[in-house]
Design an enzyme around this catalytic site. Structure first.
Site, PDB file in Angstrom:
ATOM      1  N   HIS A 189      58.112 -32.222   6.525  1.00 26.41           N
ATOM      2  CA  HIS A 189      57.942 -31.170   6.973  1.00 26.41           C
ATOM      3  C   HIS A 189      58.990 -29.691   7.844  1.00 26.41           C
ATOM      4  O   HIS A 189      58.757 -28.241   7.854  1.00 26.41           O
ATOM      5  CB  HIS A 189      57.767 -31.227   9.204  1.00 26.41           C
ATOM      6  CG  HIS A 189      55.966 -32.342   8.953  1.00 26.41           C
ATOM      7  ND1 HIS A 189      56.011 -33.215  10.101  1.00 26.41           N
ATOM      8  CD2 HIS A 189      54.879 -31.998   8.327  1.00 26.41           C
ATOM      9  CE1 HIS A 189      54.668 -33.335   9.564  1.00 26.41           C
ATOM     10  NE2 HIS A 189      53.980 -32.724   9.134  1.00 26.41           N
ATOM     11  N   ARG A 295      43.032 -37.914   2.303  1.00 26.32           N
ATOM     12  CA  ARG A 295      43.551 -38.861   2.009  1.00 26.32           C
ATOM     13  C   ARG A 295      43.185 -39.664   3.575  1.00 26.32           C
ATOM     14  O   ARG A 295      43.920 -39.173   3.918  1.00 26.32           O
ATOM     15  CB  ARG A 295      44.854 -39.122   1.662  1.00 26.32           C
ATOM     16  CG  ARG A 295      45.498 -38.730   0.556  1.00 26.32           C
ATOM     17  CD  ARG A 295      46.991 -38.640   0.069  1.00 26.32           C
ATOM     18  NE  ARG A 295      47.242 -37.958  -1.384  1.00 26.32           N
ATOM     19  CZ  ARG A 295      47.839 -36.382  -1.373  1.00 26.32           C
ATOM     20  NH1 ARG A 295      48.183 -35.495   0.143  1.00 26.32           N
ATOM     21  NH2 ARG A 295      48.698 -36.201  -2.127  1.00 26.32           N
ATOM     22  N   ARG A 331      38.012 -38.666   0.109  1.00 29.27           N
ATOM     23  CA  ARG A 331      38.620 -39.985  -0.639  1.00 29.27           C
ATOM     24  C   ARG A 331      38.563 -41.476   0.740  1.00 29.27           C
ATOM     25  O   ARG A 331      38.591 -41.552   1.814  1.00 29.27           O
ATOM     26  CB  ARG A 331      39.958 -40.158  -0.899  1.00 29.27           C
ATOM     27  CG  ARG A 331      40.075 -41.623  -1.710  1.00 29.27           C
ATOM     28  CD  ARG A 331      41.527 -41.742  -2.922  1.00 29.27           C
ATOM     29  NE  ARG A 331      42.435 -41.432  -1.947  1.00 29.27           N
ATOM     30  CZ  ARG A 331      44.120 -41.222  -2.380  1.00 29.27           C
ATOM     31  NH1 ARG A 331      44.257 -41.304  -3.501  1.00 29.27           N
ATOM     32  NH2 ARG A 331      45.014 -40.827  -1.098  1.00 29.27           N
ATOM     33  N   GLU A 430      42.173 -43.421 -12.221  1.00 32.58           N
ATOM     34  CA  GLU A 430      43.287 -44.241 -11.821  1.00 32.58           C
ATOM     35  C   GLU A 430      43.462 -45.395 -12.601  1.00 32.58           C
ATOM     36  O   GLU A 430      45.080 -45.245 -12.578  1.00 32.58           O
ATOM     37  CB  GLU A 430      43.846 -43.988 -10.643  1.00 32.58           C
ATOM     38  CG  GLU A 430      42.771 -45.127  -9.856  1.00 32.58           C
ATOM     39  CD  GLU A 430      43.227 -44.866  -8.658  1.00 32.58           C
ATOM     40  OE1 GLU A 430      43.931 -44.034  -7.403  1.00 32.58           O
ATOM     41  OE2 GLU A 430      42.550 -44.849  -7.397  1.00 32.58           O
ATOM     42  N   ASN A 453      48.979 -39.397 -10.753  1.00 32.35           N
ATOM     43  CA  ASN A 453      49.645 -40.710 -10.206  1.00 32.35           C
ATOM     44  C   ASN A 453      50.100 -42.186 -10.682  1.00 32.35           C
ATOM     45  O   ASN A 453      50.696 -42.751 -10.342  1.00 32.35           O
ATOM     46  CB  ASN A 453      50.399 -40.385  -8.277  1.00 32.35           C
ATOM     47  CG  ASN A 453      50.507 -38.949  -8.107  1.00 32.35           C
ATOM     48  OD1 ASN A 453      50.474 -37.969  -8.776  1.00 32.35           O
ATOM     49  ND2 ASN A 453      50.640 -38.635  -7.043  1.00 32.35           N
ATOM     50  N   ASP A 454      48.773 -42.661  -9.878  1.00 36.93           N
ATOM     51  CA  ASP A 454      47.984 -43.641 -10.346  1.00 36.93           C
ATOM     52  C   ASP A 454      48.154 -43.564 -11.820  1.00 36.93           C
ATOM     53  O   ASP A 454      49.049 -45.098 -12.333  1.00 36.93           O
ATOM     54  CB  ASP A 454      47.744 -44.888  -9.638  1.00 36.93           C
ATOM     55  CG  ASP A 454      48.193 -44.936  -7.838  1.00 36.93           C
ATOM     56  OD1 ASP A 454      49.538 -45.203  -8.100  1.00 36.93           O
ATOM     57  OD2 ASP A 454      46.867 -45.210  -6.862  1.00 36.93           O
ATOM     58  N   ARG A 464      58.007 -46.390 -10.317  1.00 37.14           N
ATOM     59  CA  ARG A 464      58.287 -45.155 -10.070  1.00 37.14           C
ATOM     60  C   ARG A 464      59.735 -45.063  -9.505  1.00 37.14           C
ATOM     61  O   ARG A 464      60.339 -44.551  -9.134  1.00 37.14           O
ATOM     62  CB  ARG A 464      57.670 -44.282 -10.139  1.00 37.14           C
ATOM     63  CG  ARG A 464      56.611 -43.810  -9.050  1.00 37.14           C
ATOM     64  CD  ARG A 464      56.090 -42.654  -8.559  1.00 37.14           C
ATOM     65  NE  ARG A 464      55.002 -42.465  -7.928  1.00 37.14           N
ATOM     66  CZ  ARG A 464      54.786 -41.472  -7.591  1.00 37.14           C
ATOM     67  NH1 ARG A 464      54.645 -40.169  -7.865  1.00 37.14           N
ATOM     68  NH2 ARG A 464      53.389 -41.045  -6.728  1.00 37.14           N
ATOM     69  N   CYS A 501      43.661 -34.858  -9.400  1.00 44.52           N
ATOM     70  CA  CYS A 501      44.350 -34.736  -7.639  1.00 44.52           C
ATOM     71  C   CYS A 501      45.377 -35.065  -8.032  1.00 44.52           C
ATOM     72  O   CYS A 501      46.127 -34.963  -6.603  1.00 44.52           O
ATOM     73  CB  CYS A 501      43.543 -35.019  -7.361  1.00 44.52           C
ATOM     74  SG  CYS A 501      43.093 -37.396  -7.248  1.00 44.52           S
TER      75      CYS A 501
END
Length: 567
Positions: A189, A295, A331, A430, A453-454, A464, A501
């Site tokens: 933030h 998400r 999702r 993914e 990412n996945d 990772r 995405c």
């Protein structure tokens, strides 16, 4: 010349005098409490004052900056009122018979450890919010709660060891030329506020030990380069970079209202990733065309019970209405793995990323999942909602998920509740299993969304977060790119779109590859949308297709990345 390499967070060029800000390292000590009721009251008194202070920041941000910026502190107020946070502090005071300070520190550290252990970057950054609200209470308890720590009378570059969102909110861009912090990431933030305020921001560990108060310093928020010795030559160079940055920023602003279309007419839809309804404002502010990934797991986390149907319905409806008919890909619950939810009582697993998570959990707890599906279907009548299943690896899972959705539709029809009958349903791509079966899956869904990412993690068999093997995690690896190619081709052969995405969607070096492969949509952090649009508008699809042929003939990720740097 002494140059340090930091992590770029918010773009811009800063040249100026350093102001060093370090947190008070005075240790909080355990003190035996003679009266736990009094200690709990001390906690509540300081918490109530903290709420008043944050409400003040919220109102100021609302008036001077806008609803989007203020929403961060609305979330902080919710955290200060969070039942789990309050009860945990009270319980610690009671069971340990300790002072309020020790109890707050104990709960803060526990929550922070939980969030920082998560693989999802967005959730890891929420640890800073927990620190912020807890430290605010602790400052009030100590009597050291000055509100003017970051109010300056002359321009400075703030160099800090642990900058909180509320610290950044106090900053005036007229006097804060830039920020270098030792911790944090692009989704923190503090970073979000810095970008909103247009303040350059770089993260560089141990920076406070390398600079002194009043020292001249220059840094580039786009490259992460920090110049510790500002010679006349360096000063001129960075002034020239400032002029170039301002010119580029002006050009990007001119892209508002345009589309991401290549020179030879190929269009890519640019969407935004969000984690909460208010994040849709960021997508609209950055001129995004749609929501490529909502998400929903963040609605379930950091609370004692699951959100009920009505709460979820309102959240999904809010986003659908804000996007005014533009696609909103939502999702379904992707919990488990690195995302722990205590009230679900998921047993600890040796390999949580390969275990009981995402669609596997939902298909096992059908009545629990149906609550979300009902909310999604009910909200579909208010906009262009698409439902997307996470981590499907087999046709059996997809069949079962579709069957359950049809059951929920039947229940709603019998209850006379309206919904969009032909709501589009897609799946995340993914895993290697999904990629290899893409031609079959494409016959059963309305769209694909590639979660890079996945996909990278599972393709390369790499955690990772494990420093020993993290070097193997690369979006440039030929194996990953070949999977993306197969997924996109399978989608198009069956007449459905394929988007990306994951974090790689906005990677400038990979944009020609995505265009060359024919990717239909790129969904990313909202702040990357305009820059990505400008980059795509300068590409020629036929050239990108030739590039893909050359790239896929390379053997290593290093070769691919090096080749793309020269494009």
């Amino acid at each position: 010349m002494k140059t340090l390499k930091g992590t770029p967070i918010s773009s811009g060029i800063a040249i100026g005098s350093v102001f060093v800000k370090k947190i008070d390292t005075k240790a909080i000590e355990f003190t035996k409490a003679d009266n736990t009721i009094e200690e709990k009251q001390r906690f509540h008194n300081s918490r109530n004052l903290a709420i008043e202070q944050v409400e003040g920041i919220y109102k100021e941000m609302l008036q001077t900056k806008g609803k989007e910026e203020a929403a961060i502190f609305e979330a902080h107020i919710e955290m200060l009122n969070d039942v789990e946070f309050i009860s945990s502090v009270e319980s610690t005071i009671e069971t340990s018979a300790c002072n309020a300070e020790w109890a707050i520190k104990t709960v803060r550290d526990s929550f922070v450890e939980l969030f920082e252990a998560l693989d999802d970057e967005y959730m890891r950054e929420r640890a800073m919010d927990i620190k912020d609200i807890s430290n605010r209470i602790l400052k009030i308890l100590s009597g050291n709660d000055s509100k003017d720590s970051f109010r300056f009378k002359q321009p400075v570059i703030v160099v800090a060891d642990d900058l909180a969102p509320s610290d950044t909110a106090q900053m005036d861009p007229e006097f804060v030329l830039g920020i270098i912090n030792e911790t944090g990431g692009p989704t923190s933030h503090a970073a979000i506020i810095a970008r909103m305020l247009g303040i350059p921001f770089v993260v560089c560990p141990d920076i406070t030990s390398r600079v002194q108060m009043g020292q001249m310093l220059a840094f580039d928020g786009e490259t992460g380069n920090i110049e510790l010795e500002v010679t006349e030559q360096v000063h001129k160079e960075y002034e020239a970079r400032q002029d170039a940055f301002r010119f580029k920023k002006g050009q990007l602003e001119q892209l508002r209202g345009t589309k991401a279309i290549t020179v030879d007419g190929y269009e890519v839809a640019l969407a935004g990733n969000i984690g909460a309804p208010q994040d849709a404002d960021k997508v609209l502010q950055q001129d995004g065309s749609s929501i490529g990934l909502f998400r929903t797991e963040f609605l379930y986390m950091n609370r004692d019970t699951a959100p009920d149907e009505e709460e979820q319905f309102k959240a999904y409806k809010e986003v659908a209405l804000k996007m005014e008919g533009n696609p909103v890909i939502i999702r379904t619950l992707d919990i488990g793995g690195d995302k722990e939810v205590n009230y679900l009582e998921i047993k600890k697993e040796d390999n949580p990323f390969l275990g009981y998570r995402a669609i596997r959990l939902c298909l096992d707890r059908i009545s629990f999942w149906k609550v979300q599906l009902r909310a999604l279907l009910r909200a579909s009548k208010f906009g262009n909602i698409h439902i997307m299943y996470p981590m499907i690896v087999s046709m059996e899972e997809l069949y079962q998920a579709k069957r359950i959705l049809e059951e929920v539709k039947t229940e709603l029809r019998n209850e006379g509740i309206e919904f969009k009958e032909a709501i589009p349903v897609g799946m995340m791509m993914e895993t290697p299993a999904a990629a290899l079966m893409a031609d079959v899956f494409a016959q059963e869904v309305d769209f694909f969304s590639i979660g890079t990412n996945d996909l990278i993690q599972y393709t390369m068999a790499v955690d990772r977060m494990n420093g020993k093997v993290a070097h193997l995690y690369s979006q440039y690896d030929p194996a990953v790119l070949r999977f993306v190619k197969k997924i996109v081709e399978s989608a198009h052969q069956n007449g459905i779109p394929a988007g990306i995405c994951g974090e790689a969607a906005a990677d400038e070096k990979l944009l020609p590859v995505w265009v060359g492969l024919g990717v239909d949509e790129l969904s990313m952090s909202p702040v990357s949308i305009l820059n990505t649009r400008g980059r795509i508008q300068g590409l020629i699809k036929s050239d990108c297709e030739e590039l893909v042929t050359k790239i896929l003939a390379l053997k290593t990720s290093a070769e691919v990345e090096e080749y793309l740097k020269r494009v």
